[in-house]
Design an enzyme around this catalytic site. Structure first.
Site, short mmCIF file in Angstrom:
data_model
loop_
_atom_site.label_atom_id
_atom_site.label_comp_id
_atom_site.label_asym_id
_atom_site.label_seq_id
_atom_site.Cartn_x
_atom_site.Cartn_y
_atom_site.Cartn_z
N GLY A 31 0.80 -1.22 0.00
CA GLY A 31 0.00 0.00 0.00
C GLY A 31 0.83 1.27 0.00
O GLY A 31 0.30 2.36 -0.20
N CYS A 240 -27.45 -9.92 -15.86
CA CYS A 240 -26.93 -9.64 -17.19
C CYS A 240 -27.96 -10.11 -18.22
O CYS A 240 -28.46 -11.24 -18.16
CB CYS A 240 -25.60 -10.38 -17.40
SG CYS A 240 -25.00 -10.27 -19.11
N CYS A 243 -26.07 -13.14 -20.39
CA CYS A 243 -25.69 -14.44 -19.81
C CYS A 243 -26.46 -14.74 -18.53
O CYS A 243 -26.29 -15.82 -17.95
CB CYS A 243 -24.18 -14.50 -19.55
SG CYS A 243 -23.65 -13.59 -18.09
N CYS A 265 -22.75 -7.78 -18.74
CA CYS A 265 -21.52 -7.88 -17.95
C CYS A 265 -20.47 -6.93 -18.52
O CYS A 265 -20.25 -6.90 -19.73
CB CYS A 265 -20.94 -9.29 -18.04
SG CYS A 265 -21.92 -10.55 -17.22
N CYS A 271 -18.61 -12.98 -19.48
CA CYS A 271 -19.93 -13.11 -20.10
C CYS A 271 -19.91 -14.17 -21.20
O CYS A 271 -20.78 -15.04 -21.27
CB CYS A 271 -20.35 -11.75 -20.67
SG CYS A 271 -22.12 -11.62 -21.00
#
Ligand SMILES: Nc1ncnc2c1ncn2[C@@H]1O[C@H](COP(=O)(O)OP(=O)(O)O)[C@@H](O)[C@H]1O
Ligand SMILES: [Mg+2]
Lengths: 291, 269
Positions: A31, A240, A243, A265, A271
């Site tokens: 970080g 979605c 899909c 998606c 997808c």
């Protein structure tokens, strides 16, 4: 075919060593933003020069590279970066998340869970999460070193005061291993939970700002929040349309002049794999045929 | 030993000073900023520092508050874990002190406020800096403090840039006092305001000082300010402290010629 007028992956070996040192330091201090001497790349800033340099320093000839922009492999930015490494490194490329060893990304984390040995490289425009309220670099550096992070919550406070809830939807700030506050790059907050405890190595490169930072595998990453306004990685309340996935991040697409819209998606590989496996969404039959 | 401690004298013996300053000097090259300043500030006491422009008031205050490093001297503060010379503290320690036990009110509210952050966020910042993580409580505290400095609660989500100078200064005061600091530094808190606005701010400050039992060091060139707020007074001239004592005594019976000039308003600054 590698273009012989370039060193492998474009950057010279000295530069790669310098970048690898920065990456190692970033891995050692999760970080923490490590300064590095960003090089001119044959593409403009804002096109992922930081990510490209990190990828170049990590690639080996055996690697299989995937590049996505907003979850899609076929956008201009993703295509040009993929071509760049095909030409300069001659590495194999793929659109399948599971097959890739290195994935460079702008604005998304793939839906499919990453695995040990994979490297996810993020393109970062503004690495400093405190910049919004404290423009002085000398001051923000001090705040990081002394863990003075109250200001981050002032930002979230302002969000709630103005919008009734934490409206930050992208680049949602996180705390890494209880120490450094980090900007996860402009991924949707929906992706934030995937930052934590990932078996993959996550590297962040900011070219213009000359910073590299890292999340080694299995790092604890917590999204900042208030006790009475807990972090909520919300998504659109739809499945979605292609899909039928209920748990993936969706893009809204306008489909005709009459304002018809569909949700699909944002991760195109995810997808497609689902549709190939037989999943069908609300509009899947019409759209699925072409995929 | 035990008998002494239990005697009546042990009970009336005053506590240790909150701030004890010795031999404090600061030069700018060859020019004197302030020189050889020494005083004790007792808990609950308000010390006024007066003097004409250029006499070293701001330099002294900056050295006391750790914004400026003096050349010599010590500034011993009674921390929760005993007296510490703040000039020998590490920077992290001093910064922690600055956001917990200490507060600093700048003459120009723009120097002490975040102009891009709402009034509520400005007041809440110190709370969040010391770990407050409940939005509702932070907001309640901000609302309460806006009320205490006479800013309407409906302004809580406005930015200070939409406020008048007097309101900005009151907001800066609220932002500083919200965490209940043990020592407040103020540099000309009423400077730069209209006379009528000054009077209102002074009243407000006096109320807060009494109600909270604040310990404060207030720099001003305005004798009306110290008359109203300060228990004790320090008079500065050319970087030197020329006289100090109880406010009433100094103002009613000034000993030093310079103080006499100040008080008789011959010196208007
Ligand atoms: N940054 C500086 N550089 C050089 N001289 C300074 C600086 N700040 C103040 N001084 C000088 O120090 C003296 C005291 O100034 P200051 O503490 O600002 O007085 P006051 O606040 O009483 O007006 C003055 O002679 C002033 O010109
Ligand atoms: Mg001054």
């Amino acid at each position: 075919m590698t273009d012989q007028s370039y060193n492998f992956a474009y950057l010279d070996e000295q530069t790669k060593r310098m970048i690898r040192r920065a990456i190692l330091k970033g891995v050692a201090v999760p970080g923490y933003q490590v300064p590095f001497a960003s090089r001119e790349m044959p593409m403009p800033y804002g096109w992922g020069t930081g990510g490209v340099q990190v990828t170049a320093a990590c690639l080996v000839p055996e690697d299989v590279l995937k590049v996505i922009d907003q979850g899609a492999d076929d956008t201009t930015n993703a295509v040009s970066i993929r071509k760049f490494f095909q030409r300069t490194a001659g590495v194999a490329t793929t659109e399948a998340t599971a097959e890739a060893t290195v994935i460079q990304t702008r604005h998304r984390i793939p839906e499919q869970a990453l695995t040990a040995g994979q490297i996810l490289v993020y393109q970062v425009p503004i690495p400093e999460p405190l910049r919004f309220l404290e423009p002085r670099e000398t001051e923000t550096r001090k705040m990081h070193s002394l863990e003075e992070y109250g200001l981050m919550h002032v930002k979230l406070y302002e969000d709630i005061a103005r919008h009734g809830s934490i409206a930050t939807a992208y680049a949602y700030p996180v705390r890494v291993e209880g120490r450094y506050v980090m900007d996860p790059s402009p991924i949707p907050k929906f992706d934030n939970p995937k930052l934590s405890d990932s078996p993959a190595l996550q590297l962040f490169g900011a070219g213009r700002e000359q910073r590299i930072y890292a999340l080694p595998p299995f790092t604890r990453v917590v999204s900042l929040d208030f006790d009475d306004h807990p972090f909520d990685p919300s998504k659109a309340p739809h499945d979605c349309d292609l899909c039928g996935a209920a748990e993936s991040y969706l893009d809204e697409v306008i489909t005709d002049d009459a304002g018809s819209r569909m949700f699909v998606c944002s991760d195109t590989d995810f997808c497609r794999s689902r549709r190939e496996a037989g999943h069908v969404g609300r509009l899947g039959e019409t759209a699925g045929g072409g995929a | 030993m035990q008998a002494t401690e239990m005697s009546i004298f042990a009970k009336v013996k005053p506590q240790a000073p909150l701030l004890s300053v010795k031999g404090l000097s600061k030069r700018y090259g060859t020019r004197i900023g302030c020189t050889d300043v020494a005083f004790d500030l007792w808990p609950g006491e308000v010390l006024g520092i007066v003097g004409e422009s250029g006499s070293g008031k701001s330099t002294l205050l900056s050295c006391l508050a750790g914004h400026l490093a003096p050349d010599t001297g010590e500034v011993v503060f009674a921390t929760a874990s005993g007296p510490r010379d703040t000039l020998r503290m590490t920077e992290p320690e001093r910064r922690r002190l600055a956001r917990t036990d200490w507060a600093f009110v700048h003459q120009n509210p723009r120097d002490g406020l975040r102009m891009g952050v709402t009034a509520g966020g400005n007041v809440g910042e110190r709370l969040m800096a010391v770990g407050a993580r409940n939005y509702g409580s932070i907001r309640d505290a901000a609302t309460d403090w806006l009320g205490r400095v006479e800013i309407d609660a409906s302004r809580i989500d406005d930015r200070p840039s939409a406020f008048s100078g007097g309101m900005q200064q009151r907001l800066q005061i609220a932002r500083n006092l919200v965490t209940g600091p043990r020592l407040v530094f103020m540099d000309e808190p009423t400077g730069g305001l209209d006379v009528s606005v000054q009077a209102r701010l002074l009243d407000l400050l006096r109320g807060l000082v009494r109600e909270m039992g604040l310990s404060a060091i207030i720099v001003t060139h305005d004798l009306a300010v110290v008359r109203l707020l300060a228990d004790r007074l320090m008079v500065m001239k050319s970087g030197h402290v020329v006289e100090q004592g109880l406010t009433d005594q100094v103002l009613d019976d000034p000993q030093h010629a310079y103080t006499q000039l100040l008080v008789s308003s011959v010196l208007q600054v």
